[in-house]
Design an enzyme around this catalytic site. Structure first.
Site, PDB file in Angstrom:
ATOM      1  N   HIS A 455       1.217  -1.581   0.154  1.00 27.14           N
ATOM      2  CA  HIS A 455       0.088  -0.282  -0.226  1.00 27.14           C
ATOM      3  C   HIS A 455       0.650   1.303   0.372  1.00 27.14           C
ATOM      4  O   HIS A 455       0.691   2.280  -0.844  1.00 27.14           O
ATOM      5  CB  HIS A 455      -0.922   0.096   0.711  1.00 27.14           C
ATOM      6  CG  HIS A 455      -2.460  -1.039   1.132  1.00 27.14           C
ATOM      7  ND1 HIS A 455      -2.546  -1.533   2.633  1.00 27.14           N
ATOM      8  CD2 HIS A 455      -3.137  -1.211  -0.271  1.00 27.14           C
ATOM      9  CE1 HIS A 455      -3.559  -2.251   1.957  1.00 27.14           C
ATOM     10  NE2 HIS A 455      -3.645  -2.256   0.452  1.00 27.14           N
ATOM     11  N   CYS A 785      29.280   2.393 -30.903  1.00 24.35           N
ATOM     12  CA  CYS A 785      28.460   2.628 -29.861  1.00 24.35           C
ATOM     13  C   CYS A 785      29.225   2.662 -28.695  1.00 24.35           C
ATOM     14  O   CYS A 785      29.125   3.317 -27.583  1.00 24.35           O
ATOM     15  CB  CYS A 785      28.576   1.150 -28.952  1.00 24.35           C
ATOM     16  SG  CYS A 785      30.035  -0.093 -29.652  1.00 24.35           S
TER      17      CYS A 785
END
Length: 825
Positions: A455, A785
């Site tokens: 919760h 890259c």
């Protein structure tokens, strides 16, 4: 409790049969009248008779359960049956008891919404008024009749009694835990009392505050009680699952959590549960679709208390070191979640339980997910730490992706609510929905206990407040008044740093991105951030560094795991702590690589992901647990025993075989054929030939099942012999970092020569040009890259003009570089 779902499904089928028989229809009508008139005046309705359109009659929870029982039981979603009280019964109770006027008078005072002490006083007065007022006779009569119908009059038959509000579980409001839940309810008198308590719980302090803040008028929300057959999970397990990733909103996975005993410990955040991610596309193909798992501490479990009710007890050390659900169960749960999501047409928040008696899985609740699925499309919010600190006070599970800071205030009880000031960092052992009135004032939230589906986590997400749950010892390590920075922006792990550190928040409106003349991919190595970055515009992952997974998820030298039986006791103890839940040291190493690569691959599936196999230097391997026993001391490890040179060396052969076993499993058993591999630091043509033989020996033959093997072009020898190297590989992925330092003869780790490091140096650009032309002449892939294009958009533009197939950028550079490249001159 065998046959729980069957009983519900049977009743549902019976109801469908009645509808086609006029005689039976008349009998049903008579029965309805005997229970208090037509549908709108019934005070209790069996769950099997309800549909999702009945929210106004019985609330969201009961309507959703009825929907699943009637519509999904035939497709493998078992839901326990029961009944629900109605909104009509609740309104009649408030009207006839004279409670309404009392409530309206009390809640009309606007000061209660800013003064927590007044709020507590008013809430208690309203609840006491409700509890002191007896139920109306016709309601009690029908409540008893329904209890008899479901229980057969057995006083030991157990129910779960939960709230079901008429405004609850709407797609844009969670109401998570705003009212009460009662488990192991035995006997009619116990049930009647629990229904009464549920009615009163519409006016808990947190519920009053929540409705006011969300703009729900109190008088327009009615509360019903869902009375459902209890699943005996106190000797089994239970948990929560979402049909998307709660942190990023990535919707191609099911997120499953589980702990031993009744599910309230997971929902309420009193336990740190086990977690899994299941990938929907390969689940649909019948593949092994569990792409990641994290073992929780599971320190306690909730069990039945003798004579009714429940209590928490400590789990055994054996339970803590095992998974609370099997892979088969997690897969079955994910399949149910996908069916429920498909039926409702939206992401869902689902509670489940495994019955300890019959071993079967049941769905006990389902409601729309209300936070991640509501995020604005086309807008990317990113928080980033501008100051880095090594002074980490505590860490736990990150909730959300934000950063907050402020002074610590440690609360041990909800009674201390008035002592909390706006903007402070709330620190507690755990929170529950009662704390909502102060949670919304917090700059950040930290708890010792709880997982990412409890919760506290749900409310923190909804409020947009960074929270770190399950820290274990935050209340011990922090003191009132400490200044801290709470970062949830660095992956699944949240960090609490000492001091107020600088951070920034960036919001990007994506809009319509212009077309560009090459593919834009991403450099992503951290699986914990993959689901967030995977939602950026991209053409896949051009560089996934395997060493990131090995360093963070494993942290142990592969040789130490292979020699586990003969290593010293201290090292063995460190390894044992890390590999809990895995059958052997070798399985631990392989499976953790599988999970890391599979998570990265899932984030961009079915687009390609190029995985660079491990490229640790000897000093980096040495820093892993046990590494100092196996690694040499090298003067310059940057150009030492690394990359391809390790793969073909007998010393590392068995270690490399474990990496390849993991890649083979991801591509084969898990069906992620979008995974390609990249070989780094290939010094010579003989190395290229040898490594291909090693790959084939380990079941990864280039071209077989579409496997592509790329080479990281980063050495001068790769430039000089570009065409010859391409005979062994499917393409080049250019590593501009190493290519720059080796072309210019400098150490990129040395600050003394840092000013000379520039990928735009003519010598480096000449090398880039040669590599691109060689690949193009052979009709093979070429991409880059390295860091260069992320730092220098002008370099990215030059590469595009040279005809490179792709540039792989750091995620934070994707949008600005894309927009720069798409500008018309």
């Amino acid at each position: 409790m065998a046959g729980i779902a069957a009983a519900a499904a049977g009743a549902s089928k019976a109801r469908r049969c009645h509808a086609s028989n006029p005689t039976k229809q008349r009998k049903v009508a008579v029965a309805l009248q005997a229970r208090g008139g037509d549908d709108n005046t019934r005070v209790c309705i069996p769950l099997e008779e309800l549909r999702n359109t009945d929210v106004d009659k019985v609330g969201g929870k009961s309507a959703s359960l009825g929907e699943m029982i009637s519509q999904l039981s035939d497709v493998g979603v078992p839901v326990p049956g029961g009944f629900s009280t109605t909104a009509y019964a609740y309104k009649e109770f408030l009207d006839k008891g004279g409670i309404n006027d009392f409530i309206n008078e009390k809640l009309s005072d606007e000061t209660i919404y800013t003064d927590v002490n007044k709020l507590m006083e008013v809430g208690k007065a309203v609840r006491d008024k409700i509890m002191d007022t007896p139920f109306q006779p016709n309601f009690e009569e029908e409540l008893k009749a329904q209890w008899l119908r479901v229980s057969g009059g057995d006083e030991k038959f157990t129910f779960a009694v939960r709230s079901s509000a008429t405004a609850e579980d709407l797609p844009d409001a969670s109401f998570a835990g705003q009212q009460e839940t009662y488990l192991n309810v035995m006997g009619y008198e116990d049930m009647k009392q629990k229904v009464h308590l549920v009615f009163a719980s519409l006016f808990t302090d947190r519920a009053i505050s929540y409705r006011h803040d969300r703009g729900f008028e109190h008088e327009k929300v009615q509360l019903c009680a869902t009375c459902q057959k209890m699943v005996r999970s106190e000797t089994g397990a239970a948990g929560v699952m979402f049909s998307l990733d709660t942190e990023s909103g990535f919707d191609k996975v099911v997120f499953v959590t589980s702990a031993y005993g009744l599910g309230e410990t997971v929902v309420g955040g009193t336990v740190n549960p086990d977690e899994w991610y299941v990938f929907k596309p390969t689940l649909a193909e019948g593949k092994n679709a569990i792409i990641a798992r994290t073992m929780g501490s599971k320190l306690i479990k909730m069990v039945y208390k003798a004579g009714g009710g429940s209590e928490t007890v400590d789990t055994s050390s054996d339970e803590r070191g095992k998974w609370s659900a099997s892979d088969q169960e997690v897969t079955a749960l994910a399949e149910m979640a996908v069916k429920i999501e498909k039926h409702y047409g939206r992401p869902m928040d689902i509670e489940w339980a495994r019955d300890g008696d019959d071993g079967k899985l049941y769905i006990v609740q389902a409601r729309p997910e209300t936070v991640a699925s509501q995020k604005k499309v086309g807008v990317i919010e990113e928080y980033k730490m501008l100051e880095k600190s090594s002074d980490v006070i505590a860490e736990g599970r990150a909730v959300g992706k934000r950063i907050g800071s402020g002074k610590v205030n440690i609360l041990t009880s909800i009674d201390q609510m008035a002592q909390f000031s706006e903007g402070e960092v709330l620190v507690a052992d755990m929170t529950d929905p009662d704390w909502e009135p102060i949670m919304k004032k917090a700059g950040a939230i930290i708890t010792n206990r709880g997982g990412r589906t409890c919760h506290a986590a749900i409310i923190a997400r909804e409020l947009g407040i960074p929270a770190i749950v399950g820290c274990g010892d935050a209340t011990d390590k922090l003191a009132k008044g400490d200044e801290v920075t709470v970062s949830c922006a660095e992956g699944d792990t949240g960090f609490i740093y000492k001091g107020i550190l600088k951070f920034e928040r960036n919001v990007q409106e994506l809009g319509e991105l212009p077309p560009v003349g090459m593919k834009i991919m991403m450099n992503v190595g951290n699986p914990e951030t993959a689901f967030t970055f995977g939602q950026l515009p991209n053409e896949g992952i051009g560089l996934a560094r395997l060493e990131f997974v090995i360093n963070n998820a494993i942290g142990v030298h592969p040789k130490a795991l292979l020699n586990y039986d003969t290593i010293d006791a201290d090292t063995k103890a460190l390894i044992d702590a890390r590999m809990a839940g895995y059958g052997s040291p070798k399985e631990f190493y392989t499976q953790k690589i599988v999970e890391g690569v599979a998570t990265l691959a899932a984030s961009v599936y079915p687009k390609r992901i190029i995985v660079r196999l491990s490229d640790f230097k000897s000093n980096e391997y040495k820093s892993l647990i046990g590494g100092d026993q196996y690694e040499p001391d090298e003067e310059n490890p940057m150009i030492g025993f690394r990359g391809c040179g390790r793969y073909t060396d007998p010393f590392f052969e068995e270690c490399f075989a474990m990496e390849l076993e993991a890649i083979k499993k991801v591509r084969g058993e898990m069906g992620m054929t979008n995974v390609e591999i990249m070989i780094p630091f290939v010094r010579t043509l003989d190395m290229a030939k040898d490594v291909m033989e090693v790959l084939e020996k380990n079941g990864l033959k280039r071209g077989q099942d579409g496997l592509k093997v790329n080479m990281m072009a980063e050495l001068p020898s790769n430039v000089f012999l570009a065409e010859e190297f391409l005979e062994y590989f499917d393409g080049f992925s250019i590593g501009s970092n190493d290519l720059t330092q080796l072309t210019l003869g400098l150490d990129r780790d040395s600050g003394l020569v840092a000013q000379y490091f520039d990928e735009r140096n003519p010598a480096v650009m000449k090398g880039l040009e040669i590599l691109i032309k060689a690949a193009k002449s052979k009709g093979k892939y070429v991409g880059i890259c390295g860091q260069g294009p992320s730092d220098h958009p002008d370099l990215a533009k030059w590469l595009m003009e040279q005809g490179i197939d792709s540039v792989s950028l750091n995620p934070d550079s994707v949008i600005p570089t894309w927009q720069f490249l798409g500008k018309k001159d």
